[in-house]
Design a protein around this motif. Structure first.
Motif, PDB file in Angstrom:
ATOM      1  N   GLY A 136      -1.997  -8.821  -1.190  1.00 59.27           N
ATOM      2  CA  GLY A 136      -2.088  -8.431   0.218  1.00 59.27           C
ATOM      3  C   GLY A 136      -0.744  -8.513   0.914  1.00 59.27           C
ATOM      4  N   ARG A 137       0.016  -9.554   0.617  1.00 56.46           N
ATOM      5  CA  ARG A 137       1.338  -9.688   1.229  1.00 56.46           C
ATOM      6  C   ARG A 137       2.292  -8.586   0.762  1.00 56.46           C
ATOM      7  N   PHE A 138       2.145  -8.156  -0.494  1.00 55.21           N
ATOM      8  CA  PHE A 138       3.009  -7.069  -0.976  1.00 55.21           C
ATOM      9  C   PHE A 138       2.736  -5.778  -0.206  1.00 55.21           C
ATOM     10  N   PHE A 139       1.457  -5.398  -0.061  1.00 55.12           N
ATOM     11  CA  PHE A 139       1.141  -4.149   0.630  1.00 55.12           C
ATOM     12  C   PHE A 139       1.449  -4.236   2.122  1.00 55.12           C
ATOM     13  N   ALA A 140       1.195  -5.404   2.715  1.00 54.80           N
ATOM     14  CA  ALA A 140       1.582  -5.578   4.122  1.00 54.80           C
ATOM     15  C   ALA A 140       3.099  -5.440   4.255  1.00 54.80           C
ATOM     16  N   GLY A 141       3.817  -6.015   3.292  1.00 58.05           N
ATOM     17  CA  GLY A 141       5.272  -5.900   3.293  1.00 58.05           C
ATOM     18  C   GLY A 141       5.729  -4.469   3.110  1.00 58.05           C
ATOM     19  N   ASP A 174       3.165 -36.280   0.688  1.00 59.21           N
ATOM     20  CA  ASP A 174       1.995 -36.739   1.434  1.00 59.21           C
ATOM     21  C   ASP A 174       0.774 -36.945   0.538  1.00 59.21           C
ATOM     22  N   ASN A 175       0.992 -36.835  -0.804  1.00 59.85           N
ATOM     23  CA  ASN A 175      -0.099 -37.020  -1.771  1.00 59.85           C
ATOM     24  C   ASN A 175      -1.310 -36.142  -1.473  1.00 59.85           C
ATOM     25  N   PHE A 176      -1.040 -34.885  -1.066  1.00 63.68           N
ATOM     26  CA  PHE A 176      -2.107 -33.939  -0.740  1.00 63.68           C
ATOM     27  C   PHE A 176      -1.914 -32.687  -1.603  1.00 63.68           C
ATOM     28  N   PRO A 177      -3.028 -32.023  -2.003  1.00 64.14           N
ATOM     29  CA  PRO A 177      -2.897 -30.796  -2.806  1.00 64.14           C
ATOM     30  C   PRO A 177      -1.985 -29.776  -2.114  1.00 64.14           C
ATOM     31  N   ASP A 178      -1.255 -29.030  -2.923  1.00 59.60           N
ATOM     32  CA  ASP A 178      -0.302 -28.068  -2.379  1.00 59.60           C
ATOM     33  C   ASP A 178       0.007 -27.027  -3.446  1.00 59.60           C
ATOM     34  N   VAL A 179       0.729 -25.991  -3.053  1.00 56.71           N
ATOM     35  CA  VAL A 179       1.249 -25.031  -4.024  1.00 56.71           C
ATOM     36  C   VAL A 179       2.622 -25.527  -4.477  1.00 56.71           C
ATOM     37  N   THR A 180       3.017 -25.160  -5.681  1.00 55.98           N
ATOM     38  CA  THR A 180       4.300 -25.588  -6.214  1.00 55.98           C
ATOM     39  C   THR A 180       5.437 -24.800  -5.544  1.00 55.98           C
ATOM     40  N   ALA A 181       6.676 -25.234  -5.790  1.00 55.68           N
ATOM     41  CA  ALA A 181       7.833 -24.533  -5.224  1.00 55.68           C
ATOM     42  C   ALA A 181       7.884 -23.086  -5.708  1.00 55.68           C
ATOM     43  N   SER A 182       7.560 -22.851  -6.978  1.00 50.55           N
ATOM     44  CA  SER A 182       7.592 -21.483  -7.514  1.00 50.55           C
ATOM     45  C   SER A 182       6.494 -20.627  -6.888  1.00 50.55           C
ATOM     46  N   GLN A 183       5.303 -21.221  -6.685  1.00 51.61           N
ATOM     47  CA  GLN A 183       4.216 -20.473  -6.039  1.00 51.61           C
ATOM     48  C   GLN A 183       4.555 -20.174  -4.584  1.00 51.61           C
ATOM     49  N   SER A 184       5.143 -21.144  -3.904  1.00 48.79           N
ATOM     50  CA  SER A 184       5.571 -20.942  -2.515  1.00 48.79           C
ATOM     51  C   SER A 184       6.603 -19.825  -2.426  1.00 48.79           C
ATOM     52  N   SER A 185       7.547 -19.820  -3.350  1.00 51.06           N
ATOM     53  CA  SER A 185       8.557 -18.762  -3.383  1.00 51.06           C
ATOM     54  C   SER A 185       7.920 -17.399  -3.581  1.00 51.06           C
ATOM     55  N   GLU A 186       6.962 -17.344  -4.512  1.00 51.80           N
ATOM     56  CA  GLU A 186       6.294 -16.075  -4.797  1.00 51.80           C
ATOM     57  C   GLU A 186       5.537 -15.564  -3.571  1.00 51.80           C
ATOM     58  N   ILE A 187       4.791 -16.450  -2.925  1.00 50.58           N
ATOM     59  CA  ILE A 187       3.962 -16.064  -1.783  1.00 50.58           C
ATOM     60  C   ILE A 187       4.822 -15.562  -0.620  1.00 50.58           C
ATOM     61  N   VAL A 188       5.901 -16.286  -0.332  1.00 51.84           N
ATOM     62  CA  VAL A 188       6.755 -15.907   0.796  1.00 51.84           C
ATOM     63  C   VAL A 188       7.590 -14.677   0.471  1.00 51.84           C
ATOM     64  N   SER A 189       8.202 -14.665  -0.709  1.00 52.32           N
ATOM     65  CA  SER A 189       9.172 -13.614  -1.019  1.00 52.32           C
ATOM     66  C   SER A 189       8.536 -12.291  -1.401  1.00 52.32           C
ATOM     67  N   ILE A 190       7.261 -12.277  -1.813  1.00 52.13           N
ATOM     68  CA  ILE A 190       6.636 -11.018  -2.229  1.00 52.13           C
ATOM     69  C   ILE A 190       6.549 -10.035  -1.053  1.00 52.13           C
ATOM     70  N   LEU A 191       6.406 -10.563   0.165  1.00 55.31           N
ATOM     71  CA  LEU A 191       6.402  -9.686   1.336  1.00 55.31           C
ATOM     72  C   LEU A 191       7.741  -8.971   1.441  1.00 55.31           C
ATOM     73  N   SER A 192       8.831  -9.706   1.219  1.00 57.03           N
ATOM     74  CA  SER A 192      10.163  -9.112   1.291  1.00 57.03           C
ATOM     75  C   SER A 192      10.389  -8.103   0.182  1.00 57.03           C
ATOM     76  N   LEU A 214       8.317   0.197   5.601  1.00 55.16           N
ATOM     77  CA  LEU A 214       8.281   1.585   6.084  1.00 55.16           C
ATOM     78  C   LEU A 214       8.544   1.637   7.583  1.00 55.16           C
ATOM     79  N   LEU A 215       7.865   0.770   8.323  1.00 54.88           N
ATOM     80  CA  LEU A 215       8.007   0.758   9.784  1.00 54.88           C
ATOM     81  C   LEU A 215       9.392   0.278  10.218  1.00 54.88           C
ATOM     82  N   SER A 216       9.934  -0.709   9.518  1.00 56.92           N
ATOM     83  CA  SER A 216      11.185  -1.329   9.960  1.00 56.92           C
ATOM     84  C   SER A 216      12.361  -0.361   9.914  1.00 56.92           C
TER      85      SER A 216
END
Length: 534
Positions: A128-133, A61-79, A138-140
């Protein structure tokens, strides 16, 4: 048997307090579901993409975005955080207790939410995502532990299954909130969805301050009087009621028998007889993730967008509604049909749906194929939500003995989060186009479908039927039945309290069959001797 789930006539007291307590505790699943559900929508928000982009322009869409590696880091760090949190949950639950442990867990989660809300760049957002994760992890593990140890055996599956239902509700709320704020052109587009999580934390902590500790934990700590009071609240019986005294005696005698077989060290969990149960629980939780469900809820918005669907946020909301509604039949069928049949039914149904999605998505690319894709994604979600979604938590919450329950449940939950992390991290590379990416697109559903086929064989070979058994009777089941497919007709015959009262030599580490026979002989003698006196 009848259609409704009814308390057996021979069960004293009321199940209502324990059911209400279990359902409230399941509210922690809203934290879990909402936190995992927000990120998919946030990654697709134009303002967030522009603010957090480090210069990458998305060619679609020719719009600024995060890269695939950054997206992976952001999503997976919670896990990653949830993996370590699940492992740490055993220490927290055994040292501070199940109730206080959940309060402490929620504070850790809240710290992560604070960091995410304040973030305007990737590093703080990731922290923040790491600590929330970590808090979610702990809760899960602690929530199904608390539910299993408080719920009556005849409805335990439905109560623990409510945890998964709450997760689906959290996912749905996240989709609705994301849809409402997605077009905002300020930080409110992502800060509002993130900050709403403070409300969930406040509700959970306030309620946990009023709820009792689990009687099984108190027995484990040697606090028998407090255990009696806790069970009295949960069963609505006086502390000197015969039924309450009998239930407590059975819990205590079973715990003493299990302790006679060895202490609950971490190493002991990897030795027979606990090893079989641990591998079953870890395999079940890992396969729950490998069915591919979180691909849809983590990356569904982006995937539908890349598939040419005009309003991916609406489609994501629809899949979440299906998820919530479809969980309800599972809460009923888990007690009517049982654990094994329901998991088999779900695995077969998911396999068929995933393979159809993969074939249609790969062979055809038009409006008709998009509609078929959406339809079968919804059917797949129905099969998952009514079977593997809730039942995985039910089974892992009830197959371990009291002495090792917190540790083993922590490890099984950690295996869920480890695969969750792996899928979250690998998916952008598997699905997206571009250098270094596999560009599988819809073909990724062949992978998930293959794992669903494996799920079918796993259930047949490893999952025992535990419907209608107390947690102590589940121990007897594993001690007496060596093949999962022979477990369906199992009828418990051992009373641990009776074995103890009749002088069964628990300390000699006898087998359960030996103890039962020994108690039977002594019981026969006790009945014969008075007759000789006549």
């Amino acid at each position: 048997m009848g259609i409704m789930l009814k308390k057996p006539d021979n069960v004293a007291g009321s199940a209502a307090p324990a059911i209400i307590v279990g359902m409230f505790v399941s509210f922690g699943g809203v934290l879990f579901g909402y936190d995992t559900g927000t990120i998919g929508g946030i990654l697709a928000m134009h303002y967030w993409r522009k603010l957090f982009s480090t210069g990458y322009i998305n060619p679609k869409d020719n719009f600024p975005d995060v890269t695939a590696s950054q997206s992976s880091e952001i999503v997976s760090i919670l896990s990653a955080g949830t993996f370590f949190g699940a492992l740490a949950s055993a220490y927290v639950a055994d040292i501070f207790g199940r109730r206080l442990g959940m309060i402490l867990n929620t504070f850790v989660f809240t710290f992560g939410v604070i960091l995410q809300t304040a973030a305007t760049a990737i590093p703080l957002f990731v922290a923040g995502r790491f600590f929330a994760g970590f808090g979610v992890g702990l809760l899960s593990a602690t929530i199904p532990l608390y539910q299993s140890e408080t719920a009556p055996k005849w409805i335990r599956g439905a109560v623990v299954g409510c945890y998964q239902w709450s997760i689906t509700i959290g996912l749905l709320i996240a989709a609705i909130v994301n849809n409402a704020t997605a077009k905002r052109n300020d930080t409110g587009s992502y800060r509002i969805p993130v900050a709403i999580q403070f409300a969930w934390a406040i509700i959970l902590v306030t309620g946990m301050l009023l709820l009792p500790e689990t009687p099984r934990y108190l027995i484990k700590r040697g606090q028998n009087d407090r255990a009696a009071k806790s069970l009295s609240r949960l069963r609505r019986l006086d502390v000197d009621h015969p039924a309450l005294i009998e239930e407590l005696a059975e819990i205590q005698a079973n715990h003493e028998y299990e302790m006679s077989l060895g202490r609950a060290t971490w190493l002991e969990c990897f030795r027979p007889p606990l090893l079989k149960r641990l591998l079953t629980g870890c395999g079940l939780q890992a396969l729950q993730q490998l069915t591919g469900v979180n691909f849809i809820f983590y990356y569904g918005t982006s995937f539908f967008q890349n598939s040419g669907i005009s309003n991916p946020f609406i489609i994501s909301t629809i899949t979440n509604v299906v998820n919530v509604v479809s969980t309800l039949p599972g809460l009923y069928l888990v007690e009517k049909w049982g654990r094994r049949p329901l998991l088999l039914f779900g695995a077969i149904g998911m396999s068929v749906c995933q393979l159809i999605i993969a074939i249609v998505g790969t062979a055809v690319d038009n409006d008709v194929s998009n509609k078929v894709l959406i339809a079968f994604v919804c059917v797949y979600i129905y099969f998952f939500a009514s079977t593997w979604g809730p039942i995985a938590w039910v089974v892992t919450g009830e197959i371990f003995p009291l002495k090792a329950r917190a540790r083993c449940l922590g490890m099984t939950t950690a295996s869920n989060w480890l695969l969750n992390w792996a899928i979250a991290y690998a998916t952008p590379y598997m699905v997206n186009s571009g250098p270094g990416n596999a560009n599988l697109q819809a073909k990724v559903f062949f992978v998930w479908g293959g794992f669903c086929v494996i799920c079918t064989f796993f259930v047949w070979g490893f999952i025992y039927e535990t419907k209608g058994l107390s947690l102590e009777q589940v121990d007897e089941l594993y001690a007496k039945v060596d093949k999962a497919w022979n477990s369906r007709g199992f009828v418990p015959t051992v009373s641990f309290a009776e074995v103890q009262d009749l002088g069964g030599d628990v300390g000699r580490k006898a087998s359960l069959a030996d103890l039962e026979a020994d108690a039977g002989r002594k019981k026969s003698v006790s009945h014969v001797e008075p007759e000789k006196g006549l």
